[in-house]
Enzyme design. Structure first.
Site, PDB file in Angstrom:
ATOM      1  CE  LYS A 285      -4.272  -1.952   1.799  1.00  0.00           C
ATOM      2  NZ  LYS A 285      -5.368  -1.859   2.738  1.00  0.00           N
ATOM      3  CG  ASP A 321      -8.814   0.278   2.571  1.00  0.00           C
ATOM      4  OD1 ASP A 321      -9.726  -0.421   2.090  1.00  0.00           O
ATOM      5  OD2 ASP A 321      -7.621  -0.091   2.634  1.00  0.00           O
TER       6      ASP A 321
HETATM    7  P1  NAP Z   1      -1.067  -4.121   9.871  1.00  0.00           P
HETATM    8  O1  NAP Z   1      -0.555  -2.866   9.278  1.00  0.00           O
HETATM    9  O2  NAP Z   1      -0.228  -5.345   9.863  1.00  0.00           O
HETATM   10  O3  NAP Z   1      -1.491  -3.813  11.395  1.00  0.00           O
HETATM   11  C1  NAP Z   1      -1.889  -4.830  12.271  1.00  0.00           C
HETATM   12  C2  NAP Z   1      -2.429  -4.186  13.540  1.00  0.00           C
HETATM   13  O4  NAP Z   1      -2.940  -5.221  14.389  1.00  0.00           O
HETATM   14  C3  NAP Z   1      -1.352  -3.441  14.343  1.00  0.00           C
HETATM   15  O5  NAP Z   1      -1.957  -2.344  14.969  1.00  0.00           O
HETATM   16  C4  NAP Z   1      -0.940  -4.518  15.368  1.00  0.00           C
HETATM   17  O6  NAP Z   1      -0.396  -3.984  16.534  1.00  0.00           O
HETATM   18  C5  NAP Z   1      -2.281  -5.122  15.672  1.00  0.00           C
HETATM   19  N1  NAP Z   1      -2.171  -6.439  16.270  1.00  0.00           N
HETATM   20  C6  NAP Z   1      -1.756  -7.579  15.665  1.00  0.00           C
HETATM   21  N2  NAP Z   1      -1.805  -8.599  16.559  1.00  0.00           N
HETATM   22  C7  NAP Z   1      -2.266  -8.080  17.729  1.00  0.00           C
HETATM   23  C8  NAP Z   1      -2.527  -8.637  19.011  1.00  0.00           C
HETATM   24  N3  NAP Z   1      -2.351  -9.940  19.238  1.00  0.00           N
HETATM   25  N4  NAP Z   1      -3.010  -7.827  19.966  1.00  0.00           N
HETATM   26  C9  NAP Z   1      -3.209  -6.507  19.729  1.00  0.00           C
HETATM   27  N5  NAP Z   1      -2.973  -5.918  18.547  1.00  0.00           N
HETATM   28  C10 NAP Z   1      -2.498  -6.701  17.556  1.00  0.00           C
HETATM   29  O7  NAP Z   1      -2.421  -4.553   9.157  1.00  0.00           O
HETATM   30  P2  NAP Z   1      -3.567  -3.579   8.590  1.00  0.00           P
HETATM   31  O8  NAP Z   1      -3.400  -3.357   7.133  1.00  0.00           O
HETATM   32  O9  NAP Z   1      -3.659  -2.398   9.468  1.00  0.00           O
HETATM   33  O10 NAP Z   1      -4.858  -4.498   8.769  1.00  0.00           O
HETATM   34  C11 NAP Z   1      -5.348  -4.793  10.070  1.00  0.00           C
HETATM   35  C12 NAP Z   1      -6.647  -5.559   9.943  1.00  0.00           C
HETATM   36  O11 NAP Z   1      -7.642  -4.710   9.356  1.00  0.00           O
HETATM   37  C13 NAP Z   1      -6.559  -6.741   8.964  1.00  0.00           C
HETATM   38  O12 NAP Z   1      -6.173  -7.900   9.624  1.00  0.00           O
HETATM   39  C14 NAP Z   1      -7.974  -6.863   8.418  1.00  0.00           C
HETATM   40  O13 NAP Z   1      -8.682  -7.805   9.193  1.00  0.00           O
HETATM   41  C15 NAP Z   1      -8.546  -5.482   8.624  1.00  0.00           C
HETATM   42  N6  NAP Z   1      -8.806  -4.835   7.316  1.00  0.00           N
HETATM   43  C16 NAP Z   1     -10.048  -4.944   6.826  1.00  0.00           C
HETATM   44  C17 NAP Z   1     -10.367  -4.354   5.633  1.00  0.00           C
HETATM   45  C18 NAP Z   1     -11.759  -4.476   5.114  1.00  0.00           C
HETATM   46  O14 NAP Z   1     -12.004  -4.113   3.955  1.00  0.00           O
HETATM   47  N7  NAP Z   1     -12.689  -4.948   5.916  1.00  0.00           N
HETATM   48  C19 NAP Z   1      -9.401  -3.619   4.919  1.00  0.00           C
HETATM   49  C20 NAP Z   1      -8.119  -3.508   5.457  1.00  0.00           C
HETATM   50  C21 NAP Z   1      -7.833  -4.126   6.661  1.00  0.00           C
HETATM   51  P3  NAP Z   1       1.204  -3.815  16.688  1.00  0.00           P
HETATM   52  O15 NAP Z   1       1.522  -2.475  16.065  1.00  0.00           O
HETATM   53  O16 NAP Z   1       1.423  -3.866  18.136  1.00  0.00           O
HETATM   54  O17 NAP Z   1       1.830  -4.964  15.958  1.00  0.00           O
END
Ligand code: NAP
Length: 487
Positions: A285, A321
């Protein structure tokens, strides 16, 4: 026109007959009898050859040599004797590798001859010369299959098909899948597809359902507009499913495929010229902004791009998004976000989009992240308030937004193991499972809830609008996702 081939192999002739009937019912034009595999599993060459006249579809007979990843390592004279028998008994095509034909030319008398070349270790080199060599010895069809190292290698294969007359060309493995799903648009003479549930004869073969149903191979042609999603991993993506539904709904000559991409910039430089629009997912991204002619303001502000579209001859980057998050937030509080207090969990890519989207909609934003430093950095950058992850329980809010991956494919996990106020709205961006523990508990507490699937469909509809100027059939897309996720 591209012909669809279903490879089949089994030592039992009865099974081959059944499979050929299934292949015909699935819409295939040909079956490929992988005689080398049938024999390796104990089949008798004469019994299998005797089934040829009874098969439900014309057959390519292939006794692939171990040197090109087949199972035949016998004498070449024996192989030619078996091929001659298959020719006599009605094979439509015989497939033999160019390297063996060059050393010892042979032609079937009734069947047509495919000369083939396989590179299971790389994208191949001098493919155009290889195809010319096949033509110079009067192959009825030239066939090339290669193993791309990254999606940028697809460009070479497309150019091979484009510029060298009828040729069957395909890239193998998951990286190569688009070359198969786009076989009609690119003009490959053959495409190999497996019946659902079968393993296929080479890595990366799509199912007949994905090829003929989802990607509408029969409607593809040189004018078909090509869209896709890049990411790594990408096999789980539901975007090809829903965008192809939308293109089919409007009867558009367009197809959408998944690109497994390691080097996004290299891919765009090699392939961007023939791609009309892209969805971009993790981890790319942030990779292509500098290559766009223009960025939408919200994309620029968030610093992440999930969409590329073309406008007035240029490329534009967008972040659909962020808008989708704002709309989901509004649905969760049943109205305007101005003056509402939103607690965002997660400071990754999605959390970042949420903070910008909710703040620009006028909400007061609190942010918490497991890794405190990330929340502090984002809070400083955006002017929202960071709340320590360990002291969330007492925080008050109108809207709780989960942008962490907690709960993803883990129905027992929740990022909010605390009491939920009934008056709050709860929006969980996770959509696999469809109903997360957070959503279940929020419903039980009497909160208004919005699902991650709502965001996914909303951001996809916004992409489709940018690509086509049309409204996507959101309900049909949503139902298809529910069916796929509940299967
Ligand atoms: P990312 O950049 O990898 O961020 C992951 C986030 O989850 C970080 O804030 C991370 O915290 C946190 N996290 C992971 N494991 C955790 C745990 N065990 N306890 C607490 N926090 C935890 O991923 P992203 O792109 O932001 O996406 C995150 C989620 O958003 C995806 O998994 C997806 O389910 C959802 N999403 C949905 C859509 C949709 O269209 N519905 C679109 C995009 C994303 P740390 O910084 O501490 O690692």
């Amino acid at each position: 026109m591209t012909q669809v081939v279903v490879p089949i192999s089994n030592p039992e002739p009865r099974f081959l007959l059944e499979r050929s009937q299934q292949a015909r019912a699935a819409g295939a034009d040909l079956v490929e009898i992988r005689l080398d595999q049938c024999l390796a599993e104990g089949g008798s060459p004469s019994d299998i050859i005797e089934t040829l006249p009874s098969l439900a579809l014309p057959a390519i007979v292939t006794l692939r040599h171990v040197r090109e990843n087949g199972a035949w390592d016998g004498d070449e004279s024996d192989r030619l004797a078996i091929y001659a028998r298959a020719d006599e008994r009605g094979a439509a095509w015989i497939d033999r590798e160019l390297v063996f034909h060059a050393a010892r030319p042979w032609r079937p008398t009734r069947a047509k001859l495919i000369l083939s070349h396989h590179d299971f270790r790389g994208p191949g080199h001098k493919l155009a010369e290889t195809v010319s060599a096949m033509r110079s010895v009067h192959a009825d069809m030239a066939k090339v299959a290669v193993m791309p190292r990254d999606a940028a290698d697809l460009a070479g294969l497309r150019a091979l098909i484009d510029g060298h007359g009828p040729v069957a060309a395909m890239a193998m493995g998951e990286i190569g899948l688009p070359s198969r799903l786009l076989a009609g648009a690119w003009g490959s003479a053959l495409v190999f597809a497996r019946l659902p549930g079968d393993a296929g004869s080479a890595p990366g073969q799509p199912t007949t359902d994905d090829l003929l149903g989802m990607c509408r191979l029969r409607s593809q042609g040189p004018g078909t507009r090509i869209y896709g999603v890049i990411g790594n991993p990408i096999a789980h993506s539901l975007s090809p499913l829903i965008h192809n539904i939308a293109f089919a709904h409007h009867g558009l000559d367009a197809v959408y495929v998944p690109f497994l991409v390691d080097d996004a910039a290299g891919f765009w430089d090699a392939c961007g010229g023939w791609i009309q629009g892209l969805s971009i997912t993790i981890p790319h991204k942030h990779a292509l902004q500098a290559r766009m002619d223009d960025l939408e303001p919200l994309c620029d502000l968030v610093g992440a791009m999930n969409t590329i579209y073309r406008k007035e001859g240029g490329t534009v980057g967008a972040n659909t998004d962020a808008d989708a998050i704002r709309r989901c937030g509004e649905r969760a509080v049943d109205g305007d976000l101005r003056g509402r207090r939103a607690l965002v969990l997660g400071a990754g890519g999605a959390g970042r989009a949420a903070v910008f989207a909710l703040r620009s909609a006028g909400a007061e934003v609190l942010l918490a992240n497991r890794t405190q430093a990330r929340a502090d950095d984002l809070a400083r950058e955006t002017g929202c308030t960071a709340v320590p992850w360990s002291s969330l329980a007492g925080t008050s809010f109108d809207l709780l937004v989960n942008m962490t991956s907690v709960g993803l494919k883990a129905p027992g996990d929740t990022p909010w193991p605390h009491q939920l106020p009934a008056a709050a709205g709860v929006f969980d961006s996770v959509y696999n499972p469809l109903e997360t523990r957070l959503i279940r508990e929020a419903r039980a507490a009497g909160c208004r809830t919005v699902l991650g699937l709502d965001m996914f469909i909303d951001q996809a509809c916004a992409q489709f609008r940018r690509w086509t100027g049309l409204e996507a059939p959101a309900d049909a897309m949503r139902e298809a996702c529910i069916r796929r996720l509940s299967a």
